[in-house]
Design a protein around this motif. Sequence first.
Motif, mmCIF file in Angstrom:
data_model
loop_
_atom_site.group_PDB
_atom_site.id
_atom_site.type_symbol
_atom_site.label_atom_id
_atom_site.label_comp_id
_atom_site.label_asym_id
_atom_site.label_seq_id
_atom_site.Cartn_x
_atom_site.Cartn_y
_atom_site.Cartn_z
ATOM 1 N N THR A 3 28.877 1.478 54.455
ATOM 2 C CA THR A 3 28.427 2.277 55.599
ATOM 3 C C THR A 3 27.581 3.478 55.171
ATOM 4 O O THR A 3 27.246 4.322 55.994
ATOM 5 C CB THR A 3 29.630 2.807 56.408
ATOM 6 N N ALA A 4 27.255 3.578 53.893
ATOM 7 C CA ALA A 4 26.456 4.718 53.423
ATOM 8 C C ALA A 4 25.131 4.766 54.185
ATOM 9 O O ALA A 4 24.537 3.725 54.472
ATOM 10 C CB ALA A 4 26.191 4.586 51.925
ATOM 11 N N PRO A 5 24.687 5.979 54.545
ATOM 12 C CA PRO A 5 23.429 6.069 55.292
ATOM 13 C C PRO A 5 22.246 5.525 54.487
ATOM 14 O O PRO A 5 22.237 5.590 53.260
ATOM 15 C CB PRO A 5 23.275 7.572 55.544
ATOM 16 N N TRP A 6 21.262 4.999 55.193
ATOM 17 C CA TRP A 6 20.040 4.499 54.532
ATOM 18 C C TRP A 6 19.167 5.676 54.092
ATOM 19 O O TRP A 6 18.531 5.641 53.053
ATOM 20 C CB TRP A 6 19.226 3.638 55.500
ATOM 21 N N ALA A 7 19.127 6.702 54.943
ATOM 22 C CA ALA A 7 18.334 7.897 54.605
ATOM 23 C C ALA A 7 19.281 8.982 54.124
ATOM 24 O O ALA A 7 20.446 9.042 54.549
ATOM 25 C CB ALA A 7 17.581 8.390 55.839
ATOM 26 N N HIS A 8 18.808 9.849 53.230
ATOM 27 C CA HIS A 8 19.646 10.981 52.816
ATOM 28 C C HIS A 8 19.860 11.894 54.029
ATOM 29 O O HIS A 8 18.926 12.102 54.810
ATOM 30 C CB HIS A 8 18.944 11.741 51.687
ATOM 31 N N PRO A 9 21.088 12.443 54.202
ATOM 32 C CA PRO A 9 21.307 13.311 55.375
ATOM 33 C C PRO A 9 20.372 14.522 55.410
ATOM 34 O O PRO A 9 20.105 15.074 56.480
ATOM 35 C CB PRO A 9 22.765 13.757 55.238
ATOM 36 N N ASN A 10 19.862 14.919 54.261
ATOM 37 C CA ASN A 10 18.890 16.025 54.230
ATOM 38 C C ASN A 10 17.472 15.500 54.014
ATOM 39 O O ASN A 10 16.614 16.193 53.465
ATOM 40 C CB ASN A 10 19.273 17.032 53.140
ATOM 41 N N SER A 11 17.206 14.268 54.431
ATOM 42 C CA SER A 11 15.827 13.766 54.308
ATOM 43 C C SER A 11 14.937 14.541 55.279
ATOM 44 O O SER A 11 15.393 15.012 56.315
ATOM 45 C CB SER A 11 15.776 12.266 54.574
ATOM 46 N N ARG A 12 13.656 14.648 54.923
ATOM 47 C CA ARG A 12 12.781 15.602 55.618
ATOM 48 C C ARG A 12 11.410 15.007 55.918
ATOM 49 O O ARG A 12 10.990 14.035 55.291
ATOM 50 C CB ARG A 12 12.570 16.837 54.719
ATOM 51 N N PHE A 13 10.705 15.648 56.850
ATOM 52 C CA PHE A 13 9.283 15.369 57.062
ATOM 53 C C PHE A 13 8.517 16.671 56.896
ATOM 54 O O PHE A 13 9.034 17.748 57.195
ATOM 55 C CB PHE A 13 9.036 14.742 58.438
ATOM 56 N N THR A 14 7.299 16.566 56.381
ATOM 57 C CA THR A 14 6.464 17.740 56.169
ATOM 58 C C THR A 14 5.136 17.519 56.868
ATOM 59 O O THR A 14 4.458 16.518 56.618
ATOM 60 C CB THR A 14 6.219 17.947 54.656
ATOM 61 N N THR A 15 4.779 18.437 57.750
ATOM 62 C CA THR A 15 3.548 18.271 58.519
ATOM 63 C C THR A 15 2.975 19.643 58.844
ATOM 64 O O THR A 15 3.718 20.626 58.881
ATOM 65 C CB THR A 15 3.845 17.426 59.796
ATOM 66 N N THR A 16 1.665 19.739 59.045
ATOM 67 C CA THR A 16 1.087 21.070 59.334
ATOM 68 C C THR A 16 1.261 21.440 60.797
ATOM 69 O O THR A 16 1.384 20.582 61.668
ATOM 70 C CB THR A 16 -0.424 21.133 59.011
ATOM 71 N N LEU A 17 1.230 22.742 61.080
ATOM 72 C CA LEU A 17 1.456 23.238 62.436
ATOM 73 C C LEU A 17 0.477 22.623 63.431
ATOM 74 O O LEU A 17 0.826 22.351 64.577
ATOM 75 C CB LEU A 17 1.329 24.764 62.482
ATOM 76 N N ALA A 18 -0.750 22.401 62.995
ATOM 77 C CA ALA A 18 -1.768 21.879 63.913
ATOM 78 C C ALA A 18 -1.383 20.504 64.466
ATOM 79 O O ALA A 18 -1.878 20.086 65.506
ATOM 80 C CB ALA A 18 -3.121 21.822 63.217
ATOM 81 N N ASN A 19 -0.477 19.786 63.781
ATOM 82 C CA ASN A 19 -0.031 18.473 64.267
ATOM 83 C C ASN A 19 1.059 18.562 65.328
ATOM 84 O O ASN A 19 1.447 17.541 65.897
ATOM 85 C CB ASN A 19 0.529 17.644 63.103
ATOM 86 N N VAL A 20 1.609 19.750 65.548
ATOM 87 C CA VAL A 20 2.734 19.891 66.473
ATOM 88 C C VAL A 20 2.189 19.989 67.902
ATOM 89 O O VAL A 20 1.415 20.900 68.209
ATOM 90 C CB VAL A 20 3.565 21.150 66.124
ATOM 91 N N PRO A 21 2.556 19.035 68.792
ATOM 92 C CA PRO A 21 1.950 19.002 70.132
ATOM 93 C C PRO A 21 2.126 20.303 70.923
ATOM 94 O O PRO A 21 1.240 20.686 71.673
ATOM 95 C CB PRO A 21 2.688 17.849 70.834
ATOM 96 N N ASN A 22 3.268 20.978 70.754
ATOM 97 C CA ASN A 22 3.468 22.192 71.555
ATOM 98 C C ASN A 22 3.143 23.463 70.768
ATOM 99 O O ASN A 22 3.641 24.549 71.103
ATOM 100 C CB ASN A 22 4.893 22.254 72.122
ATOM 101 N N ILE A 23 2.304 23.338 69.747
ATOM 102 C CA ILE A 23 1.939 24.531 68.966
ATOM 103 C C ILE A 23 1.282 25.564 69.899
ATOM 104 O O ILE A 23 0.474 25.203 70.758
ATOM 105 C CB ILE A 23 1.005 24.164 67.783
ATOM 106 N N ALA A 24 1.639 26.827 69.729
ATOM 107 C CA ALA A 24 1.071 27.881 70.577
ATOM 108 C C ALA A 24 -0.424 27.983 70.314
ATOM 109 O O ALA A 24 -0.883 27.848 69.180
ATOM 110 C CB ALA A 24 1.747 29.214 70.263
#
Length: 612
Positions: free
Chosen positions: A385-406
Amino acid sequence: MADLEAVMDEAGLTNPEVREFVKEYAELTGAERIEVVNASDDRRLLEEAVAAGELEKAGEGRYYSRSYHKDTARSEERTIVATADEKDRGVYNNWRPSSEMKPKLHDLMRGASEGKTMYVVPYLMAPAGNALAPWAAGVELTDTRTVVLHMIRMARVGVQFVNDLEDPGHFVRAVHVTGDLENLGQGTDRDKRYFVTVADERTILHFGSSYGGNALLGKIAHGLRQGAYDGWASGKFLAEQYMLIGIHDKETGKDYHVCGGFPSASGKTNLAMMAAPDALGERYHVSFYGDDIAWLWVDEASGKLYGMNPEYGVFGVAKDTNETTNPNALASVGPHTDCIFTNVAYNPTTGEVWWEGRTKEKPKDRHGWLDWTGSPVADRKDDDTAPWAHPNSRFTTTLANVPNIAQDYDAPTGVPIDAIIFGGRTRDREPLIRAITDLAEGVYDGLTLGAEATSAAEGKEGILRYDPMSNRPFMAYGEGDYARHYLDVVGAATDQPIFAHVNWFQRDATDGHFLWPGYRDNLRPLLWLLQLKNGEVEGRRTAVGIIPTEEELDLEGVDIAPDDLERILSIDTERWQQEMDFREEHLSQFDRMPDEIWEAHRRVAEELDAEA
Ligand code: GDP
Ligand code: PGA
Ligand code: MN
Ligand code: MN
C-alpha cells in the motif's frame, strides 16, 4: 581555471565584489568550469538536463525529476544559524558560532565540486524597485543544473540584479555544494550534511542535498532566515513564511489583502490559488500574490503595513491536488508551462505523472508506471500500500503560469495588509476561525501556534508541536527579540491589521473525517473576518477571540453536517484551560519575551477561567 575572468567578462558580470566571491568559491570547491546564468538560458539548460538524464519529459513543455531517495525533504536538525554573537541564540535556530561553522563548511566544500560546473546564479528576492530590494539581491553558486532550473522558476534571475547595486558588496553570498549524496549518512549519527546561514555575514553555506527546500537558497535560506535576520538588524521589516492573497469584492469594488502563516504543507499554496466557491464566485475574486513567503514593512508615505512576495514561482505540494481541490494549481502545471515535477509517479512511455489524490483511483493500467523511487509499480506485491508518489512530492512553476495571479504581482509597491492569519493542522481544540483585534494578543497567538508537523520536514510527520508564526524551521534569532521586533514593526502602522487563527483540519474523534470541507470553502471564514473588521458583523466573544455565529457565516452550497458545524464554531473551555499550561511552559523557554506577550497570555487565561 584561467578563463574564469573571461567567462564573467563574456557574461557581462561586472560587479567586482561578486566576481571576487565567485573566484573564492570556484577555487575552494575545485569546480572545473563556471557558467553565469540568466533567465534567458532556461531553454538551453532544460535541453541539456534532458540530454544528461537529469530531467525527463512529462508531455509537451513539462518535466519530471527524481531526487535521491534519502533527499526528499528539509532537514531541520542539520539546519543552523551561525553568527559571531551568542546573543543570537534562540530555542529553534540551532545557533552555533560562525567561527566554528564556517571552517567546517569550507572543509566539506573543499574540492567537492571537482569535475563539475559551478553555476553562478544572480537573483533578486523582490519585485525590482521595491522598498526592500536593497536586502533582496543575492548570488547562488550551485553545482547542480536542476537547482539552477528551479531557481529560474522561483526567483528573478539575471546579472542585471547584481551589476548595479548601490553598494556593490551588499548581496547575499549563497553557496550550494551537493556532495556525494550516496555517502552522506543522511539521518544517521554520521550525517555529513550542514545547512548553515551565517546571518551576520549574509553568507549561506549549504552542503549535502539537492532537494529544493535545502538547495534553493534564494527561497528558503535568504527569503526566510537571512531576510528575517536582516529585517531585525535593520529594524525595518519582517520576513515570514506567509501566503499573501487579494480578495476583490465586485459588488463594492473594494480590494482586501490577507497574509498569513501555516506550517509547511498545511495549506498556504492552496489558499493562495483558491478559486472562489461557485456560490460566491459572482461576487468575489481571489488573487494570488504569494504562497510561501511575505516580507512586511511599514510604507513611509502612507504609514500603512505593506507586504510583498519575494519569490517568482511556486514550489507546491502535489498530494491531493486535483480538479476539485485546486483547479488553478493543475492549470499552472499544464502543457507548455515548463513546470518541473519532483518525486511524483511517472510513466515514461506516455509521459504522464500521477500522485495520491490526483484522481480517486490509481491509474487503471499499472503497466509502465514508475513510483517516486523509479521502481515499476507493476512489480509490487498486491498488498503493497506504499504511496506511488512521495508524500512531499512537489511541482515547480513560475507565477505567470498561475491562473489567478494578481495583475500587479510584479509591481514594486507591494500591497496594504488588512489581516494576518495563523493556522495549521490541528485535529481538535482550534475552531474554524477566531478573530483577534489586539496586536499583542495577535502576536501572542502566532507565537503559540500548535500544529502537527508534516512530511515537508524529515521524520516529523504527525508530531504535534509549537511552531511560532509557522517560522520554527526558519527562526534566525532569539524568539523574544523576534516578538519584540514583530510588535514594533506592525505596531508602527497607522491602520492595524486584524488577526485571526484559522483551522481547516479539525477532525472527528471517531472516524477521523475532516469536519470542514476546506479548500475553496476557506474563503467563507475569511470574508467573515473582513466583515468583522468593517463592523458589518459582530460574532460571538470568547476568551480566545471572536468566533462567527452560524448565521453570519455564508454557508450557501456548503456540504457540512450540522453537528460538525457546531463543533467547529465552538470553544472547548476545559481543553483550552489545559492548553494554557502548555503555552506557559512553551513561552517560558524564550529569553527576553516582551511583557506585552505575557500580559496577553495572562489575560486570555483569566478570561478562560471566568468562562469555565
Ligand atoms: P503549504 O505547504 O502550506 O503551501 O500547503 P499546501 O497548500 O501545498 O497543502 C498541503 C497539503 O494540504 C496538500 O496535500 C493539500 O491538498 C492539503 N490541503 C490544503 N488545504 C486544505 C484544506 O483546506 N483541507 C484539507 N483537508 N486539506 C488541505
Ligand atoms: P511549503 O514550502 O511551506 O509550501 O511546504 C516549502 C517548505 O516550507 O519546505
Ligand atoms: Mn514553506
Ligand atoms: Mn506551499
